[in-house]
Scaffold this active site. Structure first.
Site, PDB file in Angstrom:
ATOM      1  N   LYS A 114       0.840  -1.195   0.000  1.00  0.00           N
ATOM      2  CA  LYS A 114       0.000   0.000   0.000  1.00  0.00           C
ATOM      3  C   LYS A 114       0.880   1.253   0.000  1.00  0.00           C
ATOM      4  CE  LYS A 114      -3.120   0.019   3.215  1.00  0.00           C
ATOM      5  NZ  LYS A 114      -3.994   0.234   4.393  1.00  0.00           N
ATOM      6  N   LYS A 126       3.001  -1.965  11.299  1.00  0.00           N
ATOM      7  CA  LYS A 126       1.684  -1.937  11.942  1.00  0.00           C
ATOM      8  C   LYS A 126       1.854  -2.270  13.411  1.00  0.00           C
ATOM      9  CE  LYS A 126      -2.643  -1.308  10.918  1.00  0.00           C
ATOM     10  NZ  LYS A 126      -3.223  -0.496   9.844  1.00  0.00           N
ATOM     11  N   ASP A 166      -5.917   3.364  13.577  1.00  0.00           N
ATOM     12  CA  ASP A 166      -6.597   2.283  12.854  1.00  0.00           C
ATOM     13  C   ASP A 166      -7.847   1.976  13.700  1.00  0.00           C
ATOM     14  OD1 ASP A 166      -5.998   0.202  10.488  1.00  0.00           O
ATOM     15  OD2 ASP A 166      -6.841  -0.980  12.115  1.00  0.00           O
ATOM     16  N   ASN A 241     -14.349   5.711  11.264  1.00  0.00           N
ATOM     17  CA  ASN A 241     -13.699   6.787  10.522  1.00  0.00           C
ATOM     18  C   ASN A 241     -13.784   6.592   9.004  1.00  0.00           C
ATOM     19  OD1 ASN A 241     -10.781   7.524   9.188  1.00  0.00           O
ATOM     20  ND2 ASN A 241     -11.587   9.172  10.457  1.00  0.00           N
ATOM     21  N   SER A 382      -1.163  10.787   5.743  1.00  0.00           N
ATOM     22  CA  SER A 382      -0.236  10.740   6.876  1.00  0.00           C
ATOM     23  C   SER A 382       1.164  11.167   6.428  1.00  0.00           C
ATOM     24  CB  SER A 382      -0.151   9.325   7.443  1.00  0.00           C
ATOM     25  OG  SER A 382      -1.221   9.062   8.314  1.00  0.00           O
TER      26      SER A 382
HETATM   27  P1  NDP Z   1     -12.999   2.585  13.524  1.00  0.00           P
HETATM   28  O1  NDP Z   1     -12.589   2.022  14.817  1.00  0.00           O
HETATM   29  O2  NDP Z   1     -13.215   4.049  13.395  1.00  0.00           O
HETATM   30  O3  NDP Z   1     -14.334   1.860  13.010  1.00  0.00           O
HETATM   31  C1  NDP Z   1     -14.425   0.477  12.854  1.00  0.00           C
HETATM   32  C2  NDP Z   1     -15.835   0.156  12.418  1.00  0.00           C
HETATM   33  O4  NDP Z   1     -15.927  -1.218  11.996  1.00  0.00           O
HETATM   34  C3  NDP Z   1     -16.830   0.314  13.543  1.00  0.00           C
HETATM   35  O5  NDP Z   1     -18.049   0.723  13.017  1.00  0.00           O
HETATM   36  C4  NDP Z   1     -16.904  -1.102  14.092  1.00  0.00           C
HETATM   37  O6  NDP Z   1     -18.070  -1.390  14.824  1.00  0.00           O
HETATM   38  C5  NDP Z   1     -16.913  -1.875  12.802  1.00  0.00           C
HETATM   39  N1  NDP Z   1     -16.662  -3.300  13.019  1.00  0.00           N
HETATM   40  C6  NDP Z   1     -17.531  -4.298  12.768  1.00  0.00           C
HETATM   41  N2  NDP Z   1     -17.024  -5.476  13.083  1.00  0.00           N
HETATM   42  C7  NDP Z   1     -15.814  -5.261  13.553  1.00  0.00           C
HETATM   43  C8  NDP Z   1     -14.816  -6.112  14.041  1.00  0.00           C
HETATM   44  N3  NDP Z   1     -14.999  -7.438  14.118  1.00  0.00           N
HETATM   45  N4  NDP Z   1     -13.675  -5.560  14.403  1.00  0.00           N
HETATM   46  C9  NDP Z   1     -13.518  -4.245  14.350  1.00  0.00           C
HETATM   47  N5  NDP Z   1     -14.426  -3.371  13.887  1.00  0.00           N
HETATM   48  C10 NDP Z   1     -15.572  -3.878  13.497  1.00  0.00           C
HETATM   49  O7  NDP Z   1     -11.916   2.090  12.467  1.00  0.00           O
HETATM   50  P2  NDP Z   1     -11.551   2.679  11.025  1.00  0.00           P
HETATM   51  O8  NDP Z   1     -12.755   3.220  10.365  1.00  0.00           O
HETATM   52  O9  NDP Z   1     -10.355   3.527  11.174  1.00  0.00           O
HETATM   53  O10 NDP Z   1     -11.079   1.348  10.290  1.00  0.00           O
HETATM   54  C11 NDP Z   1     -11.975   0.532   9.537  1.00  0.00           C
HETATM   55  C12 NDP Z   1     -11.176  -0.339   8.585  1.00  0.00           C
HETATM   56  O11 NDP Z   1     -10.431   0.484   7.690  1.00  0.00           O
HETATM   57  C13 NDP Z   1     -10.143  -1.258   9.231  1.00  0.00           C
HETATM   58  O12 NDP Z   1     -10.050  -2.445   8.456  1.00  0.00           O
HETATM   59  C14 NDP Z   1      -8.842  -0.477   9.103  1.00  0.00           C
HETATM   60  O13 NDP Z   1      -7.730  -1.329   9.117  1.00  0.00           O
HETATM   61  C15 NDP Z   1      -9.043   0.141   7.732  1.00  0.00           C
HETATM   62  N6  NDP Z   1      -8.253   1.336   7.428  1.00  0.00           N
HETATM   63  C16 NDP Z   1      -8.281   2.436   8.245  1.00  0.00           C
HETATM   64  C17 NDP Z   1      -7.554   3.557   7.909  1.00  0.00           C
HETATM   65  C18 NDP Z   1      -7.611   4.807   8.705  1.00  0.00           C
HETATM   66  O14 NDP Z   1      -7.009   5.801   8.292  1.00  0.00           O
HETATM   67  N7  NDP Z   1      -8.309   4.854   9.831  1.00  0.00           N
HETATM   68  C19 NDP Z   1      -6.687   3.577   6.710  1.00  0.00           C
HETATM   69  C20 NDP Z   1      -6.799   2.404   5.890  1.00  0.00           C
HETATM   70  C21 NDP Z   1      -7.537   1.335   6.268  1.00  0.00           C
HETATM   71  P3  NDP Z   1     -18.024  -1.477  16.420  1.00  0.00           P
HETATM   72  O15 NDP Z   1     -17.961  -0.055  16.898  1.00  0.00           O
HETATM   73  O16 NDP Z   1     -19.287  -2.172  16.766  1.00  0.00           O
HETATM   74  O17 NDP Z   1     -16.806  -2.268  16.791  1.00  0.00           O
HETATM   75  O1  2IT Z   2      -4.311   0.780   7.293  1.00  0.00           O
HETATM   76  C1  2IT Z   2      -3.854   1.933   7.168  1.00  0.00           C
HETATM   77  O2  2IT Z   2      -3.340   2.319   6.109  1.00  0.00           O
HETATM   78  C2  2IT Z   2      -3.981   2.862   8.296  1.00  0.00           C
HETATM   79  N1  2IT Z   2      -4.549   2.494   9.311  1.00  0.00           N
HETATM   80  C3  2IT Z   2      -3.392   4.248   8.216  1.00  0.00           C
HETATM   81  C4  2IT Z   2      -1.931   4.215   8.514  1.00  0.00           C
HETATM   82  C5  2IT Z   2      -1.258   5.560   8.627  1.00  0.00           C
HETATM   83  O3  2IT Z   2      -0.062   5.540   8.936  1.00  0.00           O
HETATM   84  O4  2IT Z   2      -1.877   6.598   8.410  1.00  0.00           O
END
Ligand code: NDP
Ligand code: 2IT
Length: 450
Positions: A114, A126, A166, A241, A382
């Site tokens: 990525k 990570k 994350d 997020n 980032s």
């Molecule tokens: P958040 O913690 O903000 O949100 C996670 C969301 O997924 C919540 O709504 C959560 O629900 C839901 N969810 C449902 N099932 C699961 C489970 N089994 N485990 C965890 N969460 C669950 O996280 P992000 O939005 O930051 O991340 C979401 C995805 O995106 C992840 O896969 C992450 O690795 C990926 N990602 C994030 C980035 C970032 O910048 N934040 C960048 C790139 C990828 P509940 O509240 O009920 O747990």
């Molecule tokens: O999965 C991902 O790319 C992230 N959670 C963001 C990592 C970062 O360094 O901003």
């Protein structure tokens, strides 16, 4: 299958047999880069694949903290510094009870490719902990973050390793982590963490970047197929997020987002999800998505049932955006989505589709925007935050957003060109793997056997 590839896959499986998520991520990448290996027979002699699947370093540590009742608790912390050939290790921290070494390694491995795709100087890493933030007070979150950073600080630095958020780690946690780092190191090293608050070194657009970036990538993917978001029904799994800002941008492009979810269940609002309500519930009050019904009683809530596909995938849609967690869409959910007429999948989460589900979508002609390309906007922004910290300056929202859009458009082009060049047609999953792999392989070759 190429005999070198077969040997590496077999050895990796044997050595890591207790790490299913990691093996899944490795299999997806390695099987698609087979045609590249044909052009580079020298990779075998320099054991390039054997080196790429082995983390440079894994750090695992104890995180003791005291809860509000005075009870001491112990969690396990991790940082996987997977590959530093392109720059300081870079990748998020996940706080979730399911975190283990397999999850950390799959995420770190994905991050290498990525980050390579962004074209920016960042290596792959990570980290995280099996700490569960749900139901914890602010004070408990702070004490946990302080204890976590008390150990992590000896392994990171703005030119060494730069963590971010994350699942379960957002601006609040980054603030507490940064404060503890600054206190222990006695230095204002803004670039040591990203996703910081705007008032102390954060970048505009970082909060929105992953979700917006996903939609920018998909805009290009749909355009290449003569399609667009306009008038499309969209379902989104997750309401964190990534999900929130994917929803915001998809709507801006004229889509109707009819469903969102959390780990308990999903809401369906056929006239379109009210995103202000979701932001209030999730970003401010940290409540369950079910509470949406209090504000919009005509919406429908469906609880997830153990062992069944997540409820959100029962809803008919043109586009599905899995933005929650890994293996959310397995074969059965993929079959249902296709039966219901889905035309495109946008992987906002990391590895949200199983390898069988991806294969099924591609065989059925469904466009797949692969996670390591489509969700790269977060880490790319980032890296832009790190640039601004180094310059001791900041760009406007419009400037950062334009750079993000350009980066995502370029990632789509690179994935498309690699897919075409290596005979994969519209299989952007393979295209992205190849484009990322070529950059990292070239850098590793130049740097010798390390
Ligand atoms: P958040 O913690 O903000 O949100 C996670 C969301 O997924 C919540 O709504 C959560 O629900 C839901 N969810 C449902 N099932 C699961 C489970 N089994 N485990 C965890 N969460 C669950 O996280 P992000 O939005 O930051 O991340 C979401 C995805 O995106 C992840 O896969 C992450 O690795 C990926 N990602 C994030 C980035 C970032 O910048 N934040 C960048 C790139 C990828 P509940 O509240 O009920 O747990
Ligand atoms: O999965 C991902 O790319 C992230 N959670 C963001 C990592 C970062 O360094 O901003």
């Amino acid at each position: 299958m190429d005999s070198y590839l077969e040997k590496v896959l077999k050895e990796t499986n044997e050595k890591n047999s207790h790490e299913p998520e990691f093996l899944q991520a490795v299999e997806e990448v390695l099987t698609s880069i087979e045609p590249v290996l044909k052009r580079h027979p020298e990779y075998k002699q320099m054991a390039l694949l054997e080196r790429i699947v082995e983390p440079e370093r894994i750090i695992s540590f104890r995180v003791p903290w005291v809860d509000d009742a005075g009870q001491t608790r112990v969690n396990r912390g991790y940082r996987v510094q997977f590959n530093g050939a392109l720059g300081p290790y870079k990748g998020g921290l996940r706080f979730h009870p399911t975190v283990n070494q397999s999850i950390m390694k799959f995420l770190g491995f994905e991050q290498i490719f990525k980050n390579a795709l962004t074209g920016l100087p960042i290596g792959g890493g990570k980290g995280g902990s099996d700490f569960d933030p749900k139901g914890k007070s602010d004070a408990e979150i702070m004490r946990f973050c302080q204890s976590f950073m008390t150990e992590l600080q000896r392994h990171i630095g703005q030119d060494v390793d730069v963590p971010a958020g994350d699942i379960g780690v957002g601006a609040r946690e980054i603030g507490y982590l940064f404060g503890q780092y600054r206190r222990i190191k006695d230095v204002y090293e803004a670039g040591v963490l990203t996703g910081k608050g705007l008032d102390y070194g954060g970048s505009l657009v970082r909060k929105e970047a992953t979700g917006y970036g996903l939609i920018y990538f998909m805009r290009e993917m749909l355009k290449a197929d003569g399609q667009s978001f306009k008038g499309k029904n969209v379902i989104i799994s997750g309401s964190g997020n990534v999900a929130i800002y994917a929803c915001e941008k998809a709507r801006e492009y004229g889509a109707n987002v009819v469903a969102m979810s959390d780990s308990n269940g999903c809401i369906y609002d056929k006239s379109g999800i009210n995103l202000d309500t979701i932001k209030k519930l999730k970003e401010v009050e940290r409540l369950r998505i079910k509470e949406y019904l209090k504000y919009h009683p005509s919406a429908v809530y469906t609880e997830n049932k153990p062992g069944e596909i997540p409820a959100v995938y029962n809803i008919k849609a043109d586009i599905a955006l899995p933005c929650a967690t890994q293996n959310d869409i397995e074969l059965q959910a993929a079959e249902l989505l296709v039966k219901n007429g889905v035309i495109a999948i946008g992987e906002g989460a990391n590895m949200p589709c199983s390898n069988e589900a991806i294969k099924y979508f591609i065989d059925k002609g469904v466009l797949v925007a692969p996670a390591k390309a489509a969700n790269a906007g977060g880490v790319a922004t980032s890296a832009l935050e790190m640039s601004q910290n180094s310059m001791r300056y900041f760009w406007t929202f419009e400037e950062v957003d334009k750079k993000l859009d350009d980066i995502m458009t370029n990632i789509f082009k690179a994935s498309q060109e690699s897919a075409k060049e290596y005979g994969y047609g519209k299989n952007y999953v393979a295209g992205a793997n190849i484009a990322g792999f070529r950059r990292i392989a070239k850098a590793m070759k130049s740097q010798g056997i390390i």
